[in-house]
Every structure is written in C-alpha cells, then in structure tokens.
Design an enzyme around this catalytic site. Structure first.
Site, PDB file in Angstrom:
ATOM      1  N   THR A  90     -14.501 -12.768 -18.418  1.00 56.86           N
ATOM      2  CA  THR A  90     -13.262 -13.086 -17.714  1.00 56.86           C
ATOM      3  C   THR A  90     -13.088 -12.237 -16.449  1.00 56.86           C
ATOM      4  O   THR A  90     -13.876 -11.330 -16.189  1.00 56.86           O
ATOM      5  CB  THR A  90     -12.072 -12.952 -18.701  1.00 56.86           C
ATOM      6  N   ARG A 150      -5.365 -23.761 -19.107  1.00 56.46           N
ATOM      7  CA  ARG A 150      -6.284 -23.482 -20.209  1.00 56.46           C
ATOM      8  C   ARG A 150      -7.127 -24.714 -20.517  1.00 56.46           C
ATOM      9  O   ARG A 150      -6.663 -25.846 -20.399  1.00 56.46           O
ATOM     10  CB  ARG A 150      -5.456 -23.109 -21.448  1.00 56.46           C
ATOM     11  N   THR A 192     -11.271 -17.452 -16.539  1.00 61.82           N
ATOM     12  CA  THR A 192     -12.348 -17.193 -17.510  1.00 61.82           C
ATOM     13  C   THR A 192     -13.279 -18.377 -17.714  1.00 61.82           C
ATOM     14  O   THR A 192     -12.871 -19.523 -17.490  1.00 61.82           O
ATOM     15  CB  THR A 192     -11.716 -16.818 -18.872  1.00 61.82           C
ATOM     16  N   GLY A 211     -11.623  -8.839 -20.790  1.00 66.66           N
ATOM     17  CA  GLY A 211     -11.933  -7.956 -21.915  1.00 66.66           C
ATOM     18  C   GLY A 211     -11.730  -8.571 -23.290  1.00 66.66           C
ATOM     19  O   GLY A 211     -11.568  -7.842 -24.271  1.00 66.66           O
ATOM     20  N   GLY A 212     -11.721  -9.917 -23.397  1.00 67.67           N
ATOM     21  CA  GLY A 212     -11.518 -10.537 -24.706  1.00 67.67           C
ATOM     22  C   GLY A 212     -10.181 -10.088 -25.271  1.00 67.67           C
ATOM     23  O   GLY A 212      -9.205  -9.893 -24.544  1.00 67.67           O
ATOM     24  N   GLU A 219     -14.919 -21.994 -24.106  1.00 71.45           N
ATOM     25  CA  GLU A 219     -13.577 -21.539 -24.511  1.00 71.45           C
ATOM     26  C   GLU A 219     -13.168 -21.992 -25.909  1.00 71.45           C
ATOM     27  O   GLU A 219     -12.320 -21.360 -26.548  1.00 71.45           O
ATOM     28  CB  GLU A 219     -12.548 -22.031 -23.493  1.00 71.45           C
ATOM     29  N   SER A 238      -5.442 -17.654 -26.442  1.00 66.92           N
ATOM     30  CA  SER A 238      -6.067 -16.711 -25.515  1.00 66.92           C
ATOM     31  C   SER A 238      -5.454 -15.325 -25.682  1.00 66.92           C
ATOM     32  O   SER A 238      -4.380 -15.170 -26.272  1.00 66.92           O
ATOM     33  CB  SER A 238      -5.827 -17.202 -24.088  1.00 66.92           C
ATOM     34  N   SER A 239      -6.149 -14.331 -25.155  1.00 65.32           N
ATOM     35  CA  SER A 239      -5.576 -12.983 -25.057  1.00 65.32           C
ATOM     36  C   SER A 239      -5.260 -12.640 -23.607  1.00 65.32           C
ATOM     37  O   SER A 239      -4.831 -11.519 -23.321  1.00 65.32           O
ATOM     38  CB  SER A 239      -6.574 -11.947 -25.570  1.00 65.32           C
ATOM     39  N   ASP A 268     -12.670 -19.721 -28.825  1.00 65.09           N
ATOM     40  CA  ASP A 268     -11.468 -18.895 -29.014  1.00 65.09           C
ATOM     41  C   ASP A 268     -10.571 -19.457 -30.124  1.00 65.09           C
ATOM     42  O   ASP A 268      -9.594 -18.828 -30.519  1.00 65.09           O
ATOM     43  CB  ASP A 268     -10.654 -18.783 -27.716  1.00 65.09           C
TER      44      ASP A 268
HETATM   45  N1  GLY Z   1     -11.577 -16.112 -23.601  1.00 63.02           N
HETATM   46  C1  GLY Z   1     -10.772 -15.005 -23.310  1.00 63.02           C
HETATM   47  C2  GLY Z   1      -9.358 -15.259 -23.572  1.00 63.02           C
HETATM   48  O1  GLY Z   1      -8.893 -16.337 -23.278  1.00 63.02           O
HETATM   49  O2  GLY Z   1      -8.664 -14.415 -24.055  1.00 63.02           O
END
Ligand code: GLY
Length: 593
Positions: free
Chosen positions: A415, A126, A433, A500-501, A452, A479-480, A455
């Site tokens: 992503t 990340r 992503t 998909g966020g 990023e 993150s998701s 987020d």
């Molecule tokens: N930016 C998308 C995620 O990390 O969930």
C-alpha cells in the site's frame, strides 16, 4: 544475472516464497536516496528527510511515496491545481514507479476537507467482490481455508478495481485543472522510461518466484530475463497507452471496452488459479460516498474512513480509550504509555475482528463502537500496571442483535499513502493499494491487478456462526487503511496515513499521539520508532526501539517481537506554515512552496 539463475539461487537457498513481508525484512534504510537526476527541490527534500527535518511551505504541499510522484503533484499544485488534481497526477505516477503498492488495478479511500465549506467528505474506491463470488471463494473442496499465497497469486483474489473511478470522482467534485493534462508526467515517464528505485529493484528481486509465474508480468519485471538494476531505465509503453485512454475518455475507458475485456480475460484465464470477474462487474463499479467517522480526542477531532475500512473506527477506539490517561506527562519513552497504547489497541482489534466489515452487507455498530459511554467502559479495563491477560470483543450499543464469529483475515504490509494541501485550503488524505506487494502478480496493459479479496476472512463461519467479513457477491473486503485528517476548532491541523496492512492502524495512532501529545514535529512523529500491538504480541521496530523499553514491556508480561515495521507514514501539519514529514523507512518525500 539471468532469471533462471536467479530463481535457481532462490530455490537452492531454500528461500521461502517471498512476498512483501520478506522484502520488508531487507528494505534498506532510506531506500531511494540514491536516485540520480533529481531536481534541486527534490534533492533539498531528500536532504531534509535524511537530516530529520520537516519540509516547510506556505501555500501548498504534497507528500507521496516516490520523488517522481511527489514531483508530479508539485507541478500541478504550483500551476494552481487543487489537491484533487494533484492526487490524480501523483497516483498516475505511483502506478508506474511504485507498481508493487498501488495503481489503476487497485483501490483506495480518500478523505477530503474542503477549504471553502469546511465539510469532510469520504470516498470509498474499494475493490468489490465479483457477483459470482461466494463465501467459499477461499476454501478448498472440504471447506478448509486455502493457504494465503495459493489464494493470492492468480485471478481468484482480484477484486473489481476502484482507483480509476475514484480519481475521476475526486476530479469531478473538486478539480480545477484539465483532466487529460494530469496524466502528462506519468505518460512521459512511462514512454521515456524512469529510473528504477532501490526499493523497487529490491522488491522485484525478492518476489522473483511469484512475479515470473505469469508471462506478461515476467516480461516486464525481468527484461531480457535479467534482474532490474537500481537506476536502470524502465519503459512501460503499455501503461502509457492505458493512461492515454483514461486521459482522453475518462475512467469509463477502464470499466468498459478493451481494457475491461483484457482484465476479465486475464483474471478468468490465470493459469492454476482463475477468478470469476466478469465485464458486468466492471461496468457496474461505483465509488461510494460514505459518512466520515470523526472521533473526539482531547481538544481535537480525528476524522477518517468508516466501513468497509476498519481504519477510522479502530484508530478512534484506541484514542478514545487513551483519552483519560495523561500520555503527555508519561512521554514517548515510558513503558506505561506503551502498555496503555498496546492494550487499547488489543481491545480495539478484538472489536474489529468481530464487528467491522462492509456495512452495506452487515450491520456495523458504527456509533456504538466509538460512543463516549462505550469507550469509557473499555478504557476502565486499562487501569492497573500490567498487561491485560486476555482481551475479548465488547458489547457496543446497537439496535440490531448481533451474532457474529471472529474474523481470520490475513493482511500483509503493502500500500501507499498520499497527503496533500493546496493553495485553496483543501486537504486530502488518501491511502491507495493493490494489497500484497505486486498484488495478484497478474499484469494487464502495463498495470498490476490487486489481490484485495484476500482481505476478506477465508473462513466464512465458525460453528455455524457467520463472520462479518466473509466473502459475499458485490461486497467490499474490510480494510485497515486509515487516511486521516485531524481538526482543531473545525480547522485541519494534521493529515496523515500509512501503508502496512493491519499495522497501518498502529502506525497512524503512533504519529497522531507523537504529534499531538508528545508535541513532536511532524517529521519526528513520522520517524519515531514503531511499536504495534494487534493481537497480544508487542511488535517493536528492530534496531530502533531502545532495548530498555523493550525489556520493560517484556517484564510487564508482553511477548516482545523485534520486526522491521516498515511504515510509510506521510504527514502534513497545518499551522502558520505547512510542515511535511516523509517516512525515512521508504522513498517518499514532501515537496511544498
Ligand atoms: N490491503 C490493505 C488494506 O486494505 O488494509
């Protein structure tokens, strides 16, 4: 059409500031099917996807978001490379042909199930906040949150990229092929040019205003000031040079030296919205190995990425709450089944907003959030026939006292997801992503830099109470992303993940339930219409979810919203054979042998 004309048309039409969300709205069905000059294997895989059939193989398989990327992975796997080797080749090509979604300038999470030892390892690549970042990074002088795109576009939102280090780390641990050779396909495509896919052309057109804000980005995406045409050959010699540096010197070449200097210079001098990243931030970047989060679901174990991702915890909570309910008997068309899934998701999202963040900075009750006792209590709330009038975070068991406010982070869908199985029985699930479509829109040496850091929650405190996912120096934004491997009796049976966020969580849950409970083939599970509930409104996939199901949900009390819901689910089921499913909403394909 010249760029000035394109921009004028957008402005005259009163176009909103377009981003991924808008581009998703107009994404064509099966975009990418029109690519020409593809190999027979790629054509067969595209035909299978168009017919709704899984691709079947015996030895290895790769599913990625673009045929050229899947093809690069297949070449490595065919030659005896491992899933880690193939991932490096796939990621290098994705950064070229799907630059809006992932690349060297971004971050990723990787879940690995080792064929020899059976061990699950999760790697956190990340992005991190620069050391000079403060909780007020995304606030104005009065402490008010900036508007989303004011924060995104420019240097402020750029986190220290993790993808190059993750590629290196995975290869060091599990690779067999020579590192340098894994970049061959991407370098060749960047130098010779690749055919612009329908999705890339569409997204560039939709993002013209923001992409044209920075000179190097504008020059690449609008060659000769014109719009990129589908099928046009696009060369990226700067990207080829960056890849050559990585191939020859390893990921170190990215984090120190000329590339690092250029990244910092670009971030710090971004016109109108500079960032605070320094060369030290890049030099100290490290991939982190984290404990996997594995949650039992019926006869399965669902394993994925723990904090700083909320992916596995939230997917695990939803499944944990659903366990007492017989979804199989209800079936995929049942409004009651979707009420249970939707409200379990709302409860899980309430906990996510309160408790989930980078556990190196904030105590996160990881075990408590998915414990059997806690899941049972939360699951009880779902009894009844109607929508829950209200949901609130629960109180998971934990050995710290927690006083946290709820998170207000915005995530839009972008992503990319890569699923791979190799001939040695290794399984890899990686979601990768640069956050928003085209990330920060800043381009350095042929690749885009992420956004990023948006987020993180823009709001750091509420009434003096801190938000877990606030910005802090060196912290990783929540993150998701939910790269997942499902096991049965310790053996992998399903690899899945999606872009998909924050809807990633709902997409992955849908595919898991469709495959495990509703016994759908992996391609059917991926293709099944998307229905996602995060914060109360039930998003149903426009044009795909049956009107009667949508109206049954509305009668139960949901506000139903028809949305494009462009997932990018890439899945492999593992049984006597491998079966690969690629999302019909995007351009990806499964290839195997
Ligand atoms: N930016 C998308 C995620 O990390 O969930």
């Amino acid at each position: 059409m010249k760029l000035l004309h394109i921009l004028a048309c957008f402005m005259l039409a009163g176009a909103p500031v377009w981003g991924q969300q808008a581009a998703d709205t107009v994404a064509p069905e099966g975009a990418g099917a029109g690519l020409v000059q593809v190999s027979p294997a790629v054509r067969a895989a595209q035909d299978a996807k168009a017919d709704g059939r899984a691709v079947v193989a015996e030895n290895w398989m790769v599913v990625a978001a673009n045929p050229l990327a899947s093809d690069a992975g297949a070449t490595v796997l065919k030659a005896g490379g491992t899933a880690a080797d193939a991932m490096v080749a796939v990621q290098a090509v994705l950064g070229l042909v799907e630059p809006q979604s992932s690349g060297l300038g971004g971050g990723a999470f990787l879940v690995w199930r080792d064929g020899a030892t059976g061990e699950i390892t999760t790697l956190d690549g990340r992005e991190t906040a620069p050391l000079a970042a403060t909780p007020r990074l995304f606030q104005d002088a009065e402490g008010q949150p900036l508007s989303f795109y004011d924060a995104v576009v420019g240097g402020r939102s750029v986190g220290v990229p993790g993808t190059p280090a993750l590629m290196q780390s995975a290869h060091d641990r599990w690779g067999r092929a020579e590192w340098a050779g894994l970049f061959d396909d991407a370098i060749r495509l960047a130098e010779d040019g690749f055919e612009v896919s329908p999705r890339l052309a569409l997204m560039v057109a939709g993002d013209a205003l923001k992409l044209s804000r920075f000179e190097s980005t504008r020059a690449y995406f609008f060659p000769d000031d014109g719009l990129l045409e589908v099928g046009a050959r696009l060369q990226n010699p700067a990207y080829a040079r960056s890849l050559r540096s990585l191939a020859e010197e390893g990921a170190e070449a990215f984090y120190t030296g000329d590339i690092a200097r250029d990244i910092v210079q670009t971030v710090q001098s971004a016109p109108g919205n500079p960032g605070v990243m320094s060369e030290v931030d890049l030099a100290i970047y490290r991939v982190r190995e984290r404990d996997p989060v594995c949650v039992p679901y019926r006869v399965y174990e669902v394993c994925g990425m723990g904090p700083p991702s909320s992916g596995a915890l939230t997917v695990g909570q939803i499944l944990g709450m659903l366990e007492p309910y017989d979804l199989a008997a209800m079936g995929a068309d049942s409004a009651q089944a979707w009420r249970l899934i939707g409200d379990a998701s709302r409860l899980a999202f309430a906990d996510r907003g309160r408790y989930m963040a980078d556990s190196d900075f904030v105590p996160v009750p990881v075990q408590g959030l998915v414990s059997r006792n806690y899941m049972k209590t939360r699951s009880e709330l779902l009894r009844g026939d109607d929508v829950l009038p209200e949901v609130a975070p629960g109180k998971p068991e934990f050995d710290h006292s927690l006083n946290l406010a709820d998170d207000a982070a915005i995530e839009f869908p972008s992503t990319s997801h890569i699923s791979i199985v190799d001939r040695y029985g290794n399984a890899l699930s990686m979601t990768t992503t640069i956050e928003n479509a085209f990330g920060s829109r800043l381009m350095v040496r042929g690749f885009l830099l992420n956004n990023e850091l948006t987020d993180f929650s823009f709001q750091s405190h509420e009434d003096g109470v801190p938000v877990a996912n606030r910005v802090e120096p060196g912290k990783r934004p929540r993150s998701s992303m939910a790269p997942t491997i499902v096991l049965k009796d310790g053996e992998p049976v399903l690899i899945v993940g999606s872009p998909g966020g924050s809807r990633i969580i709902g997409y992955v849950v849908k595919a898991i339930i469709a495959h495990l409970d509703w016994k759908m083939d992996v391609q059917q599970a991926v293709s099944l219409p998307n229905m996602v509930n995060r914060f109360g409104e039930f998003d149903v996939e426009a044009g795909r979810v049956s009107p009667s199901l949508a109206s049954d949900l509305a009668e139960m009390g949901y506000e139903v919203s028809r949305q494009p819901l462009v997932s990018g689910l890439h899945a492999i089921s593992i049984g006597e054979v491998l079966r690969g499913g690629a999302d019909p909403r995007r351009e990806g394909i499964a290839l195997g042998e």
